[in-house]
Structures are given as structure tokens and as C-alpha cells.
Scaffold this motif. Structure first.
Motif, PDB file in Angstrom:
ATOM      1  N   ILE A  20      13.237   9.581 -18.266  1.00 26.91           N
ATOM      2  CA  ILE A  20      14.341  10.149 -17.488  1.00 26.91           C
ATOM      3  C   ILE A  20      14.054  10.195 -15.993  1.00 26.91           C
ATOM      4  N   ALA A  21      12.786  10.113 -15.616  1.00 26.15           N
ATOM      5  CA  ALA A  21      12.375  10.137 -14.200  1.00 26.15           C
ATOM      6  C   ALA A  21      12.961  11.333 -13.461  1.00 26.15           C
ATOM      7  N   GLU A  22      13.052  12.465 -14.145  1.00 27.29           N
ATOM      8  CA  GLU A  22      13.525  13.716 -13.564  1.00 27.29           C
ATOM      9  C   GLU A  22      12.622  14.847 -14.023  1.00 27.29           C
ATOM     10  N   PRO A  23      12.693  15.981 -13.351  1.00 27.26           N
ATOM     11  CA  PRO A  23      11.866  17.118 -13.762  1.00 27.26           C
ATOM     12  C   PRO A  23      12.246  17.636 -15.151  1.00 27.26           C
ATOM     13  N   ILE A  24      11.257  18.133 -15.857  1.00 25.19           N
ATOM     14  CA  ILE A  24      11.463  18.812 -17.126  1.00 25.19           C
ATOM     15  C   ILE A  24      11.022  20.254 -16.906  1.00 25.19           C
ATOM     16  N   PHE A  25      11.910  21.177 -17.194  1.00 27.83           N
ATOM     17  CA  PHE A  25      11.629  22.594 -16.991  1.00 27.83           C
ATOM     18  C   PHE A  25      10.952  23.157 -18.231  1.00 27.83           C
ATOM     19  N   ILE A  26       9.839  23.842 -18.036  1.00 25.81           N
ATOM     20  CA  ILE A  26       9.072  24.446 -19.125  1.00 25.81           C
ATOM     21  C   ILE A  26       9.264  25.962 -19.061  1.00 25.81           C
ATOM     22  N   THR A  27       9.610  26.534 -20.203  1.00 26.44           N
ATOM     23  CA  THR A  27       9.797  27.982 -20.264  1.00 26.44           C
ATOM     24  C   THR A  27       8.632  28.644 -20.978  1.00 26.44           C
ATOM     25  N   LYS A  28       8.408  29.890 -20.633  1.00 25.02           N
ATOM     26  CA  LYS A  28       7.382  30.707 -21.278  1.00 25.02           C
ATOM     27  C   LYS A  28       8.046  32.036 -21.600  1.00 25.02           C
ATOM     28  N   ASN A  29       8.085  32.373 -22.868  1.00 27.17           N
ATOM     29  CA  ASN A  29       8.773  33.590 -23.327  1.00 27.17           C
ATOM     30  C   ASN A  29      10.229  33.622 -22.868  1.00 27.17           C
ATOM     31  N   GLY A  30      10.865  32.458 -22.886  1.00 26.87           N
ATOM     32  CA  GLY A  30      12.279  32.372 -22.546  1.00 26.87           C
ATOM     33  C   GLY A  30      12.599  32.347 -21.065  1.00 26.87           C
ATOM     34  N   GLU A  31      11.599  32.439 -20.231  1.00 25.40           N
ATOM     35  CA  GLU A  31      11.799  32.433 -18.773  1.00 25.40           C
ATOM     36  C   GLU A  31      11.235  31.154 -18.178  1.00 25.40           C
ATOM     37  N   GLY A  32      11.849  30.683 -17.083  1.00 23.90           N
ATOM     38  CA  GLY A  32      11.336  29.508 -16.388  1.00 23.90           C
ATOM     39  C   GLY A  32       9.920  29.747 -15.906  1.00 23.90           C
ATOM     40  N   ASP A  33       9.036  28.758 -16.126  1.00 27.27           N
ATOM     41  CA  ASP A  33       7.629  28.924 -15.754  1.00 27.27           C
ATOM     42  C   ASP A  33       7.094  27.734 -14.959  1.00 27.27           C
TER      43      ASP A  33
END
Length: 88
Positions: free
Chosen positions: A23-36
Motif C-alpha cells: 500500500i506504500a502508506e502508513p499503518i496505524f498500530i493500536t495498543k489497548n484500543g488507542e493509537g500507539d
């Protein structure tokens, strides 16, 4: 926008890495349901940096152009007639 959990990152790293390259785009990683975190391929990151550097250069050039343009402006005092109308 792609969002994955930190659990998915730990258990499916290769899949997320492959997705990041596709996809050559950022992937957002969450921790305990919050953006991390945000992860992206190195190629996508370098492309983003190049864009930001180019925009910074354009902004610097525009700032220099405006600074020179402002130096060329002559400020004349407003002169009015006795009745308060502006003189030409």
C-alpha cells in the motif's frame, strides 16, 4: 487508512510488512484500543521525507521572495485635505 493492533503486529509481522510494501502508506498500530505507533515501508518513508524536504525548500524560497518584495515597497504617509478627503 489501515489500522492493526499491537497483537497483530507481534503475531503477523510478515503479513503487516508485506501490506506496508503493497500500500506504500502508513499503518496505524493500536495498543489497548488507542493509537500507539505508525509503521511504513522504508521506500514510503523516504518518499515522504523527499516530499517534506521539497515543500520546505519551496517555503524557504517563497519567504526569501517575499522578504525582498517587502524591502522594495515604499510606504507613503496618508495625506489628506483640510476637509479630511484623501489627496491623490
Amino acid at each position: 487508512m489501515v489500522i492493526k493492533s499491537s497483537t497483530a503486529l507481534r503475531s503477523d509481522y510478515n503479513e503487516i510488512s508485506q501490506l506496508a510494501h503493497q500500500i506504500a502508506e502508513p499503518i496505524f498500530i493500536t495498543k489497548n484500543g488507542e493509537g500507539d505507533l505508525v509503521v511504513m515501508s522504508i521506500d514510503a518513508f523516504e518518499g515522504l521525507r523527499l516530499q517534506l524536504d521539497q515543500r520546505a525548500q519551496v517555503l524557504e524560497a517563497e519567504a526569501r521572495r517575499l522578504a525582498v518584495q517587502c524591502q522594495d515597497v515604499v510606504y507613503a504617509p496618508r495625506v489628506t485635505n483640510r476637509d479630511g478627503s484623501r489627496m491623490l
